[in-house]
Structure formats: C-alpha cells, structure tokens
Write a protein that holds these residues in place. Structure first.
Motif, short mmCIF file in Angstrom:
data_model
loop_
_atom_site.label_atom_id
_atom_site.label_comp_id
_atom_site.label_asym_id
_atom_site.label_seq_id
_atom_site.Cartn_x
_atom_site.Cartn_y
_atom_site.Cartn_z
N ASP A 106 0.84 -1.20 0.00
CA ASP A 106 0.00 0.00 0.00
C ASP A 106 0.87 1.25 0.00
O ASP A 106 1.46 1.60 1.03
N VAL A 126 -6.25 -0.71 2.78
CA VAL A 126 -6.00 -1.87 3.64
C VAL A 126 -7.32 -2.55 4.02
O VAL A 126 -7.45 -3.77 3.94
N ARG A 127 -8.32 -1.78 4.41
CA ARG A 127 -9.63 -2.37 4.76
C ARG A 127 -10.25 -3.09 3.57
O ARG A 127 -10.87 -4.14 3.72
N LEU A 179 -8.18 -6.49 2.84
CA LEU A 179 -8.04 -7.47 3.93
C LEU A 179 -8.88 -8.74 3.76
O LEU A 179 -8.42 -9.84 4.10
N ALA A 222 -3.42 -10.50 6.66
CA ALA A 222 -2.82 -9.26 7.15
C ALA A 222 -1.29 -9.29 7.10
O ALA A 222 -0.65 -8.27 6.81
N ILE A 274 0.29 -8.16 3.79
CA ILE A 274 0.04 -6.78 3.35
C ILE A 274 1.05 -5.91 4.09
O ILE A 274 1.40 -6.18 5.25
N ALA A 318 -3.34 1.09 9.97
CA ALA A 318 -3.22 -0.31 9.57
C ALA A 318 -2.78 -1.24 10.71
O ALA A 318 -3.31 -2.36 10.82
N LEU A 370 -5.28 -3.11 12.57
CA LEU A 370 -5.93 -4.21 11.84
C LEU A 370 -4.98 -5.39 11.65
O LEU A 370 -5.28 -6.32 10.91
N VAL A 430 -2.02 -5.16 10.23
CA VAL A 430 -1.20 -4.96 9.02
C VAL A 430 -0.01 -4.09 9.37
O VAL A 430 -0.17 -2.97 9.88
#
Ligand SMILES: NC(=O)c1ccc[n+]([C@@H]2O[C@H](COP(=O)([O-])OP(=O)(O)OC[C@H]3O[C@@H](n4cnc5c(N)ncnc54)[C@H](OP(=O)(O)O)[C@@H]3O)[C@@H](O)[C@H]2O)c1
Length: 316
Positions: A218, A225-226, A229, A234, A237, A245, A248, A250
């Motif tokens: 990214d 990211v959302r 996913l 995760a 990424i 991130a 989450l 990541v």
C-alpha cells in the motif's frame, strides 16, 4: 584572512500553519562542520512529509525547533568538501539525502548520504530517485516478495509505487497496480497490469487476477487496507502510509528518520536511470520562490511521479 560568504535564499518556516508560513528570504549560507560537505542545490524534490510537518500534523511525532528549512532530497554540485575520509571533489554532481535544509541554495550533508550522478543523467531527473527507491526497496524487502508471486501495488503511479513496480519488473513477479484511469497506460509501460483504486478495485482485480494476489503493498492509503483485507492475509500486506493499519494487524514500515537515510539505498539505480532503464516521472517543476504552490500540489495527491523544485540553474 577571514572569508566572507555571501548569504543565500531559502524557504524558512517559523511556525506551524498553512502555505503562507513559508518565507522566501535571505539567510547566512551554512558553514560545513567536521565530516560535512556542502552542496549547491540544483533541485529539491518534494515529499508528503514536508507539508505534514509544516502544517503541524506531525507536531507530536516530529516536533520542530523553529525556524526550520525543510527539504530532505536534493541534487546539486559539491561546493565544499571539508576534511574527512571520502572521495568527493568540489564540482562533483551528486544526488541524495540531507537532514532538512534542502529548500535553500546551499545545504550541508555527510558524504555517506549522497551518490555521484552519472554524466548522462540530468540532475533534474536524479533528484527524483533517492526517496522513492529507498522506500520501495525497504517495503518490498519487509513484505518478502518471492519470484512467481502476484503482487498488488496501491498508488502505483506515485514516486514510491512506480519505484516498487520497476524494482519488481523482470523479477518473475506479476504486478497489478492501482491508479486513476489516466495513468493506466503509464503503468502498463512500467510493467504492471493497471486497475482503479477505490470502490471499483475489487471487481477489476477479480478480472485481471482471477486466482487472487499473494501480497499487497500500500503506497496510496485512503482505505486500501480495509478493502483488501478480506482477500489477502494481514501478514502479507504492508503499508508505507496508513497509520491505522497496525490496529488491523497490518504492518506499516516507517523507515529510518532523516538521520539514517544513506546513499547505499539508491546508488545502484542512478546508472540504471542514466541508461533509461529506470525512471520516475516529473509531475511538475516550480522555482524555489513558489515552493508554497508545489506543496499545495503535493497535498492534493493526484500526480504522476515526483514534484520537483528548481533552485540552481536548470541546465545543471
Ligand atoms: N513510510 C515511509 O518510510 C515513507 C517514505 C516515503 C513516503 N511515504 C509515504 O508514501 C506515500 C506515497 O508517497 P509518494 O512519494 O509516492 O507520493 P504521494 O504524493 O503520496 O502519492 C501520489 C500518488 O497517490 C495516488 N493516489 C491518489 N489518490 C489515491 C487513492 N485514493 N488510492 C490510491 N492511490 C491514490 C496518486 O495516484 P493517481 O495519480 O493515479 O491518482 C499519485 O500517483 C505518501 O503518503 C508518503 O508520505 C512513506
């Protein structure tokens, strides 16, 4: 005999604020300390971190001692070599990193932060290389991309994204890149299969990569990211931009601070650029006096490659 050094022009900021806090003014030319070299700046390249620092967005993470001169990525001519263990000579053409101070006619740095620019590569182009390549290379290493994998690069037309695409080209990796439609032909030339970012991304991805993607990098943020996913685990990424991130699961690569950015991270790409085997597009060029306009464009976010500012003679 005392040597009087003429003052120089610089863009100085004395407080956080909007673009009007940038002041184009004359100040003393910096004198190199032990181990430093001085560079007559030809071009300084913009990075998003500068408008974020200037606006106060990063005041908690990177507090400033005003007055400051921003600008971390320059090309120019070595003007004073000092005494130290290095091979630079007055008159050498160089590009690389400085620890702030780049938005000025002269800047100090250390020899390990700049690399010689091949004669065939204009300083105008050389200035676009260091930060994009350093960031992309670090991110791809942390993402641990392997040959044969399919990688999705978000924001692939930007300086970091386009460097990532070109570093992956020829490595046996299939690259899919997101960009606005106007940049799709450009991404194809770099070696990536283009798709749009935003709401259209997942449908288009299913068409161009029906077996899915192995990893995602990214470089553009803005909710990527959302979105990705549900399709990519995760730990496969990595973001260079999305501060939310990690919540989450990541990882984000923040990289070294300006004090730890060295020329080893991009030196080998300069000869490739001189041979037209690597390029970062120049999105726009402004004179130093118009740095505020350049930062406005940088903040807006839709441009291909790098915004640069001309400080010295354009033919250097
Ligand atoms: N963590 C680190 O160590 C590190 C180091 C350097 C930079 N960075 C960060 O990395 C990011 C990328 O830097 P950069 O120099 O390449 O330039 P940038 O100014 O952030 O990126 C410009 C690109 O963003 C793309 N973009 C605009 N809207 C988008 C969206 N909704 N989704 C995806 N992409 C979108 C644009 O593509 P289109 O023109 O196609 O719209 C444009 O090419 C910046 O946020 C920068 O702060 C991080």
């Amino acid at each position: 005999m005392r040597c009087i050094i003429a003052p120089m022009f610089a863009q100085v900021i004395s407080r956080y604020g909007d673009h009007d806090v940038l002041e184009y003014t004359e100040i003393p030319t910096p004198t190199p300390g032990p181990g430093e070299i001085r560079i007559r700046v030809a071009y300084v390249a913009l990075n998003a971190i500068e408008w974020k620092i200037r606006s106060g967005l990063l005041a908690d993470i990177l507090p400033q001692n005003f007055p400051v001169i921003l600008g971390n990525e320059i090309s120019g001519i070595v003007d004073h070599v000092g005494d130290g263990d290095h091979d630079f000579r007055v008159g050498d053409r160089v590009a690389g990193f400085v620890r702030g101070g780049g938005d000025a006619e002269y800047v100090l740095t250390t020899p390990n932060r700049v690399a010689i620019v091949p004669d065939e590569l204009p300083l105008r182009n050389a200035v676009t290389i260091p930060q994009g390549v350093e960031t992309a290379r670090r991110a791809l290493a942390e993402l641990a991309v392997s040959a044969g994998e399919t990688v999705l690069v978000n924001g692939a037309a930007g300086a970091v994204g386009s460097a990532a695409v070109q570093l992956l080209a020829g490595s046996g990796t299939k690259v899919v890149g997101t960009a606005r439609p106007e940049n799709h032909a450009y991404l194809r030339r770099l070696g990536a299969t283009p798709i749009e970012y935003g709401d259209a991304m997942l449908d288009q991805l299913a068409t161009v990569a029906p077996d899915g993607v192995d990893r995602a990098l990214d470089c553009g943020g803005r909710g990527f990211v959302r979105r990705i996913l549900p399709l990519v685990p995760a730990n496969r990424i990595l973001t260079v931009v999305d501060l939310d991130a990690p919540a989450l699961g990541v990882p984000i690569t923040m990289g070294p601070g300006p004090l730890e950015l060295f020329a080893d991270s991009f030196r080998d790409v300069l000869p490739r650029a001189a041979a037209n085997e690597f390029a970062t597009e120049i999105a726009a060029e402004f004179p130093l006096r118009e740095l505020a306009e350049a930062q406005k464009m940088n903040e807006h976010g839709h441009f291909r490659g790098k915004i640069i500012v001309r400080v010295g003679a354009p033919d250097q």
